[in-house]
Design an enzyme around this catalytic site. Structure first.
Site, PDB file in Angstrom:
ATOM      1  N   GLY B  73       1.008  -1.245   0.037  1.00  0.00           N
ATOM      2  CA  GLY B  73      -0.168  -0.202   0.071  1.00  0.00           C
ATOM      3  C   GLY B  73       0.806   1.403  -0.014  1.00  0.00           C
ATOM      4  O   GLY B  73       0.424   2.223  -0.898  1.00  0.00           O
ATOM      5  N   THR B  74       1.743   1.100   0.701  1.00  0.00           N
ATOM      6  CA  THR B  74       2.876   2.246   0.789  1.00  0.00           C
ATOM      7  C   THR B  74       3.354   2.745  -0.552  1.00  0.00           C
ATOM      8  O   THR B  74       3.269   3.845  -1.052  1.00  0.00           O
ATOM      9  CB  THR B  74       3.891   2.076   1.797  1.00  0.00           C
ATOM     10  OG1 THR B  74       3.489   1.896   3.040  1.00  0.00           O
ATOM     11  CG2 THR B  74       4.887   3.396   1.795  1.00  0.00           C
ATOM     12  N   ASN B 153      -7.949   4.126   9.000  1.00  0.00           N
ATOM     13  CA  ASN B 153      -7.531   2.893   9.695  1.00  0.00           C
ATOM     14  C   ASN B 153      -7.955   2.583  11.141  1.00  0.00           C
ATOM     15  O   ASN B 153      -7.926   1.557  11.620  1.00  0.00           O
ATOM     16  CB  ASN B 153      -6.205   2.533   9.374  1.00  0.00           C
ATOM     17  CG  ASN B 153      -5.302   3.773   9.649  1.00  0.00           C
ATOM     18  OD1 ASN B 153      -5.670   4.983   9.423  1.00  0.00           O
ATOM     19  ND2 ASN B 153      -4.100   3.607  10.537  1.00  0.00           N
ATOM     20  N   GLN B 181      -7.908   0.731   3.581  1.00  0.00           N
ATOM     21  CA  GLN B 181      -8.746  -0.260   4.477  1.00  0.00           C
ATOM     22  C   GLN B 181     -10.301  -0.335   4.009  1.00  0.00           C
ATOM     23  O   GLN B 181     -11.026  -0.924   4.427  1.00  0.00           O
ATOM     24  CB  GLN B 181      -8.929   0.638   5.800  1.00  0.00           C
ATOM     25  CG  GLN B 181      -7.679   1.081   6.530  1.00  0.00           C
ATOM     26  CD  GLN B 181      -7.479  -0.446   7.288  1.00  0.00           C
ATOM     27  OE1 GLN B 181      -8.238  -1.262   7.441  1.00  0.00           O
ATOM     28  NE2 GLN B 181      -6.083  -0.241   7.695  1.00  0.00           N
ATOM     29  N   SER B 201      -4.077  -2.701  -0.778  1.00  0.00           N
ATOM     30  CA  SER B 201      -2.987  -3.505   0.013  1.00  0.00           C
ATOM     31  C   SER B 201      -3.438  -4.944   0.062  1.00  0.00           C
ATOM     32  O   SER B 201      -4.794  -5.205   0.406  1.00  0.00           O
ATOM     33  CB  SER B 201      -2.430  -3.150   1.182  1.00  0.00           C
ATOM     34  OG  SER B 201      -1.793  -3.789   1.756  1.00  0.00           O
ATOM     35  N   GLY B 202      -2.729  -6.070  -0.296  1.00  0.00           N
ATOM     36  CA  GLY B 202      -3.233  -7.309  -0.252  1.00  0.00           C
ATOM     37  C   GLY B 202      -3.447  -7.993   1.012  1.00  0.00           C
ATOM     38  O   GLY B 202      -4.406  -8.478   1.170  1.00  0.00           O
ATOM     39  N   HIS B 203      -2.611  -7.469   2.059  1.00  0.00           N
ATOM     40  CA  HIS B 203      -2.732  -8.377   3.460  1.00  0.00           C
ATOM     41  C   HIS B 203      -3.674  -7.548   4.326  1.00  0.00           C
ATOM     42  O   HIS B 203      -3.902  -8.145   5.168  1.00  0.00           O
ATOM     43  CB  HIS B 203      -1.241  -8.098   3.903  1.00  0.00           C
ATOM     44  CG  HIS B 203      -1.058  -6.890   4.609  1.00  0.00           C
ATOM     45  ND1 HIS B 203      -0.876  -6.437   5.929  1.00  0.00           N
ATOM     46  CD2 HIS B 203      -0.571  -5.563   3.926  1.00  0.00           C
ATOM     47  CE1 HIS B 203      -0.535  -5.248   6.081  1.00  0.00           C
ATOM     48  NE2 HIS B 203      -0.271  -4.703   4.982  1.00  0.00           N
ATOM     49  N   THR B 239      10.199  -7.457 -11.875  1.00  0.00           N
ATOM     50  CA  THR B 239       9.610  -8.622 -12.202  1.00  0.00           C
ATOM     51  C   THR B 239       8.345  -8.923 -11.376  1.00  0.00           C
ATOM     52  O   THR B 239       8.719  -8.723 -10.190  1.00  0.00           O
ATOM     53  CB  THR B 239      10.700  -9.783 -12.119  1.00  0.00           C
ATOM     54  OG1 THR B 239      11.730  -9.614 -13.014  1.00  0.00           O
ATOM     55  CG2 THR B 239      10.091 -11.326 -12.346  1.00  0.00           C
ATOM     56  N   CYS B 327       2.037   5.021  24.482  1.00  0.00           N
ATOM     57  CA  CYS B 327       3.119   4.012  24.935  1.00  0.00           C
ATOM     58  C   CYS B 327       3.175   2.932  24.105  1.00  0.00           C
ATOM     59  O   CYS B 327       4.364   2.405  24.066  1.00  0.00           O
ATOM     60  CB  CYS B 327       2.752   3.752  26.224  1.00  0.00           C
ATOM     61  SG  CYS B 327       2.915   5.042  27.716  1.00  0.00           S
TER      62      CYS B 327
END
Lengths: 288, 393
Positions: B73-74, B153, B181, B201-203, B239, B327
């Protein structure tokens, strides 16, 4: 995920001494909900200034809770003075280490301890707004004093170190130049102090020439105050006979007069002290 | 590692669908040819790459020639933004974006503003919705590019794409959408859309990590961001990652087949969990607009406690969620999204995101509902703050 030590996880999952200590007589609170962490430390102190019991309440992440828990365990049974000798590094060490970004949790522990003990002793606790030094980090309300203190105590060298320990600079980053200035100032000062240790051995009056009478009086004074007391220990003594230009004539007495190393004493000790305290050009000779 | 895994962090990444694994395996085991090769062995592989492109195009409602495969995605966001600006035929130097973008866009904007572009970041309201009046004012004839995410997101809040696109088109600006998203969760039809470029994005939709894609409307001028060979019609050198491309194709087909049914189911589970939490755990606040939201996302603020501590206790119980707390991220400030929404300071540090998927079961929701109250209660016992004892600020 953070790489927390087993000790941190143990104290986080099963914190010791959590909650309000009903008969506490020393309470210290540090941090705020806005900043993302806060610690309230409760101590029960007896008449001999010994900490009988301790407990905590913490708003914060895993390592903040673990640091608080560990701190209460560490102070129990200690006198107030002993407890005050606990540094944030001691807390982190006892936990088997903290991730660098989490060191501020241990700092919070140390600060809450100080605050509790100061309250107990009736001393003024420096609240952020009462801390007279300037506010450097507005996002987390961190003062210059706090930053300086942490830089010195934890030997912080970079802005990231300062963020990790004090949170200062971890927000909008607009104070980073200020923090760098403080870092430069602290470490430059430290370096110059080291330098000064040696140069300061030279007399300050170096540039202002002494008159003869001033020089003789100063030599007499140093002999009486600094040199004789040291020689007396060895059963000896020394008398100023004359000063000619920069040559100081002295006569050894007592054990020194018969000591085979008296000329050594004169050169290494008497001459060195006089050079340091009066004039670097001085030369000391012994007259019999 | 706990044996029990209740995975409700699907906006971070998703489980690879078993169907997807089966589809991609032959391209690891057997069909390892290079799609660019002249021989039959490469040609066979090439046909599967094009088949995957069809599957993706079908989910998007666009032509296959409009789909370019990337690595993530980036990369898609970087390519879309920088690639189009570099190919601009006018001298426009203004970009409009939102304050709640993913770092892939947000940090690209920071880079471009150093390069001399003027970047306008649009704010959001308490519900996470865009200020549309400000958007109308911001987009002018000097605006080269408008880049706004489809759905956020962290909160799942959806932005009105076509409304934004219409304004962008009126002023002649290019419209890029980070839809990482949204793809697979919101039905798309690019043919009737005003969107020029759309990253995915695939994941995030049950394909593996390492594959992304970019929709580029026909006629959109763009310089390749990855300069190299003729692959992807010269728009992205390198490729082809054949197994991953086959995987994302399969994942898109699965999503297209089940999108409405799945979303109804996922939404029902999400709502059951969310309503239970808001009704039964005191001092909880929903972050983000209740209706205008992805069906799988729930961001809840638990007042007076801190998010990382909640996550660690959830994780001990086998529940995987995430938090916008300072945190847990390693920064010291809560997420830029929650800050932009001006979430109250009592709950911003204790905000937890639950994001479900088609694999989330009712039993898992029951388990979360069973475990969560004890965890919140425990941390509230440790906390010095509670309702009514807040120090004056």
């Amino acid at each position: 995920m953070w790489d927390y030590s087993e000790k941190v996880m143990e104290h986080f999952f099963n914190p010791k001494n959590m909650g309000v200590l009903e008969d506490a007589n020393a309470v210290g609170m540090i941090g705020s909900i806005v900043c993302g962490d806060a610690l309230k430390l409760f101590l029960k102190v007896d008449e001999n200034n010994k900490i009988l019991d301790a407990s905590f309440q913490t708003f914060g992440c895993g390592s903040a809770i673990a640091s608080s828990s560990m701190l209460t365990e560490m102070v129990k049974g200690k006198t107030l003075d002993e407890a005050l000798s606990i540094t944030n590094e001691d807390i982190a060490k006892a936990l088997g280490g903290l991730p660098a970004e989490k060191m501020h949790c241990s700092v919070m522990g140390r600060e809450a301890l100080e605050a509790a003990i100061k309250t107990y002793r009736g001393e003024k606790v420096q609240e952020k707004e009462e801390d007279e030094s300037r506010l450097v980090c507005r996002c987390f309300g961190v003062s210059e004093n706090k930053i300086r203190k942490n830089i010195i105590e934890n030997r912080l060298k970079t802005i990231q170190d300062v963020i990790n320990y004090t949170k200062a600079g971890g927000g909008c980053t607009s104070c980073h130049t200020d923090i760098q200035d403080i870092l430069n100032d602290v470490w430059k000062k430290d370096l110059s102090q080291e330098k000064e240790m040696k140069p300061s051995a030279e007399p300050k009056e170096k540039s202002i020439p002494l008159t003869n009478i001033q020089k003789i009086m100063k030599i007499q004074q140093v002999i009486e105050e600094d040199i004789k007391p040291a020689l007396v220990v060895d059963g000896g003594s020394l008398e100023l006979v004359d000063v000619e230009g920069n040559t100081v004539k002295v006569k050894m007495h007592g054990a020194c007069s018969s000591c085979p190393s008296s000329s050594f004493t004169i050169k290494t000790f008497v001459q060195r002290i006089l050079k340091e305290k009066v004039l670097p050009e001085l030369e000391v000779v012994e007259v019999k | 590692m706990e044996t029990k895994i209740i995975y409700v962090d699907n906006n971070a990444t998703t489980k690879v669908a078993p169907e997807v694994v089966s589809a991609m395996m032959p391209f690891l085991h057997k069909f390892y040819g290079n799609p660019s090769s002249m021989h039959f062995f490469g040609g066979e592989v090439s046909r599967h790459v094009e088949r995957a492109r069809e599957q993706v195009a079908s989910l998007m409602g666009c032509d296959t020639s409009e789909i370019v495969f990337t690595s993530c995605g980036t990369e898609s966001d970087n390519t879309a933004i920088i690639g189009t600006l570099e190919a601009l035929s006018n001298n426009r130097k203004h970009i409009v974006t939102s304050i709640v973008e993913h770092p892939a866009v947000k940090n690209t904007m920071a880079y471009l503003s150093k390069k001399g572009y003027r970047v306008t970041e649009l704010g959001v309201d308490r519900q996470g919705l865009l200020d549309m009046n400000a958007l109308k004012e911001a987009i002018t004839e000097e605006t080269a590019l408008v880049s706004i995410m489809y759905a956020n997101n962290e909160t799942g809040v959806i932005f009105p794409m076509e409304e934004i696109g219409k304004i962008a088109k009126e002023k002649g600006a290019i419209f890029h959408v980070d839809a990482v998203q949204a793809v697979g969760k919101i039905p798309l039809n690019m043919q009737s859309s005003t969107i020029d470029l759309l990253s995915f994005s695939g994941h995030k939709l049950h394909a593996p990590k390492g594959i992304g894609g970019l929709y580029i409307r026909k006629g959109t001028r763009m310089r390749p961001y990855l300069i190299g060979g003729h692959q992807e019609r010269g728009r992205r050198g390198g490729t082809e990652a054949v197994p991953n491309i086959v995987a994302i194709g399969c994942a898109c087909e699965l999503a297209a087949k089940n999108i409405s049914e799945e979303n109804t189911q996922v939404k029902a589970k999400r709502d059951r969990m969310e309503n239970w939490i808001l009704q039964n755990i005191p001092d909880t606040i929903l972050n983000g607009h209740k209706e205008n939201r992805l069906p799988n996302t729930s961001n809840i603020g638990f007042e007076y406690i801190e998010g990382e501590a909640i996550l660690l206790l959830l994780s001990k119980a086998g529940i995987c969620a995430s938090s916008g707390s300072a945190c847990s991220s390693g920064s010291l400030e809560p997420s830029h999204v929650l800050r932009a929404m001006q979430i109250p300071f009592t709950s911003i540090h204790g905000s937890i995101r639950f994001s479900l998927s088609r694999y989330t079961t009712d039993e898992e929701i029951d388990y979360i509902i069973e475990k969560l109250p004890g965890i919140i209660q425990k941390l509230r016992t440790i906390s010095p703050f509670r309702k009514g004892n807040m120090p004056s600020l």
